[in-house]
Motif scaffolding. Structure first.
Motif, PDB file in Angstrom:
ATOM      1  N   ILE A   1       0.644  -1.356   0.388  1.00  0.00           N
ATOM      2  CA  ILE A   1      -0.070  -0.084  -0.081  1.00  0.00           C
ATOM      3  C   ILE A   1       1.630   1.591   0.004  1.00  0.00           C
ATOM      4  N   LEU A   2       1.520   1.006   0.909  1.00  0.00           N
ATOM      5  CA  LEU A   2       2.413   2.549   0.790  1.00  0.00           C
ATOM      6  C   LEU A   2       3.021   2.500  -0.262  1.00  0.00           C
ATOM      7  N   GLU A   3       3.865   1.492  -1.255  1.00  0.00           N
ATOM      8  CA  GLU A   3       4.932   1.797  -2.563  1.00  0.00           C
ATOM      9  C   GLU A   3       3.407   2.328  -3.136  1.00  0.00           C
ATOM     10  N   THR A   4       2.484   1.943  -3.089  1.00  0.00           N
ATOM     11  CA  THR A   4       1.329   2.592  -4.276  1.00  0.00           C
ATOM     12  C   THR A   4       1.297   4.076  -4.506  1.00  0.00           C
ATOM     13  N   TYR A   5       1.119   4.798  -2.868  1.00  0.00           N
ATOM     14  CA  TYR A   5       1.012   5.699  -2.828  1.00  0.00           C
ATOM     15  C   TYR A   5       2.451   6.455  -2.906  1.00  0.00           C
ATOM     16  N   LYS A   6       3.523   5.912  -2.743  1.00  0.00           N
ATOM     17  CA  LYS A   6       4.826   6.398  -3.255  1.00  0.00           C
ATOM     18  C   LYS A   6       5.066   6.973  -4.512  1.00  0.00           C
ATOM     19  N   GLY A   7       4.378   6.238  -5.224  1.00  0.00           N
ATOM     20  CA  GLY A   7       3.765   5.886  -7.370  1.00  0.00           C
ATOM     21  C   GLY A   7       2.863   7.506  -7.449  1.00  0.00           C
TER      22      GLY A   7
END
Length: 403
Positions: free
Chosen positions: A243-249
């Motif tokens: 989920i965090l990686e998605t937000y970083k994108g």
């Protein structure tokens, strides 16, 4: 070693309590924590405006010197709604605070307590505790070399975080998962530096209800993270890291992330607080140990420090007897609940609003058109330098509908 007060947990709640006790004339306070300070703490690093008044009361306003007050707060919805509050648009008291690394903020609070005469027992973990003959016996172990020691105390204060050992010793279970959130954060550097600002995003690509944040200190560091309640997280079926990686994108590409700072945590919410005072055994809970975390925002520093301030003052001013301290403990719980119960309940209802993104979108668009409404909404969620927002939730709802 005998102490009048033993505080387990040297985070903001415990350190605020220690400072309040010592400032009011208490002479024997032990501050105990398994960590040695400075130490990192998994958090969004946002310091709300309510903390400014607490620091003033503790005569510690100097901790904020050299830090930049937030100049902008932004909130966005999945449907394009965007509410932006700039400091130069605010006509009254500002609901904007600071973004300060917990490594620095918490250490400053501990250092102040030690300078005032607190017994520094950071680096010692609580292994066992018993209340016998009107005193607490605490068995401690050094975290670096396993040395052991025992102390006694008249009053035990649990400020030892979300998984509080003191809470369990007092017979209180952990919150039901419906009243627990999970979060993950990571730190990043930026070039050029971002101004001191806070941004909260509700995104279709992320679990809802839940939100992501990126908070900039104004000194080249940005705190990036995500939080949602446990049932939503389980139902979504994705790991927090994903989920965090998605937000970083979704964020600017000039963020240079430090993977060693990526950590997760659990947040026991104030929608299910345990009893705060235990007068029969001369004990109390404050901060995360007492589930003093806003059900909407996940913020807990303000409430924990306010509880520490109230409890410390009452105990220091109470007669030095079991009966006098028991009365102070009861008064602490009564006052704190009177001040915050409606506030926590209202924020729990607002969290339900995020479950319907269209309503959340409407609130943001209304706030974008009315700066005063925007300020009032932020104060309702986060508190202000006078405590918590006094305007009732129904009034904010009506203003949102007709803005």
């Amino acid at each position: 070693m005998q102490h009048d007060f033993a505080i387990i947990g040297a985070g903001p709640a415990g350190s605020a309590c220690a400072n309040a006790l010592l400032l009011e004339g208490a002479s024997s306070v032990a501050l105990i924590d398994r960590a040695r300070f400075p130490r990192d703490k998994i958090c969004g690093d946002g310091i709300g405006p309510g903390i400014i008044a607490i620091l003033d009361a503790l005569e510690l306003r100097h901790i904020l010197v050299g830090h930049r007050r937030v100049t902008q707060m932004v909130m966005t919805s999945p449907f394009g709604g965007r509410m932006t509050l700039n400091d130069n648009e605010i006509s009254g008291q500002s609901p904007l605070g600071y973004v300060i690394r917990r490594t620095e903020f918490d250490h400053a609070l501990v250092a102040a307590a030690v300078q005032r005469g607190c017994a520094d027992m950071t680096g010692w973990s609580l292994e066992a505790a018993d209340y016998v003959n009107g005193k607490w016996r605490l068995d401690l172990e050094a975290t670096d070399n396993s040395e052991t020691r025992s102390i006694t105390a008249d009053v035990l204060i649990g400020a030892d975080g979300a998984t509080s050992r003191v809470r369990r010793l007092l017979g209180q279970p952990f919150n039901h998962e419906k009243h627990v959130s999970v979060s993950m954060r990571i730190l990043a550097r930026t070039e050029p530096e971002f101004p001191a600002r806070q941004e909260l995003n509700v995104e279709q690509e992320l679990p809802i209800p839940g939100y992501a944040w990126n908070f900039a200190t104004g000194a080249g560091t940005v705190n990036v993270g995500f939080v949602c309640d446990t049932p939503t997280y389980k139902a979504h079926g994705r790991h927090l890291r994903e989920i965090l990686e998605t937000y970083k994108g979704l964020l600017p590409h000039n963020f240079a992330y430090d993977d060693t700072t990526r950590h997760s945590q659990i947040l026991p919410l104030a929608s299910q607080m345990p009893p705060l005072a235990y007068p029969d055994v001369s004990a109390a809970l404050i901060g995360d140990a007492a589930s003093m975390i806003n059900p909407l925002t996940g913020e807990g520093i303000f409430y924990g420090m306010e509880a520490g301030l109230q409890l410390g003052r009452r105990l220091a001013r109470a007669p030095k007897s079991h009966e006098g301290r028991a009365q102070a403990l009861v008064a602490y719980e009564r006052t704190f609940r009177r001040q915050f119960t409606a506030h926590f309940r209202g924020n729990y209802y607002l969290r339900k609003l995020i479950e319907k993104p269209a309503l959340f979108d409407r609130m943001l668009r209304a706030g974008a058109r009315d700066t005063d409404l925007c300020c009032d909404c932020i104060e309702y969620m986060m508190g202000n330098e006078s405590g918590v927002g006094k305007k009732p939730l129904y009034q904010l709802a009506l203003r949102t509908l007709f803005a």
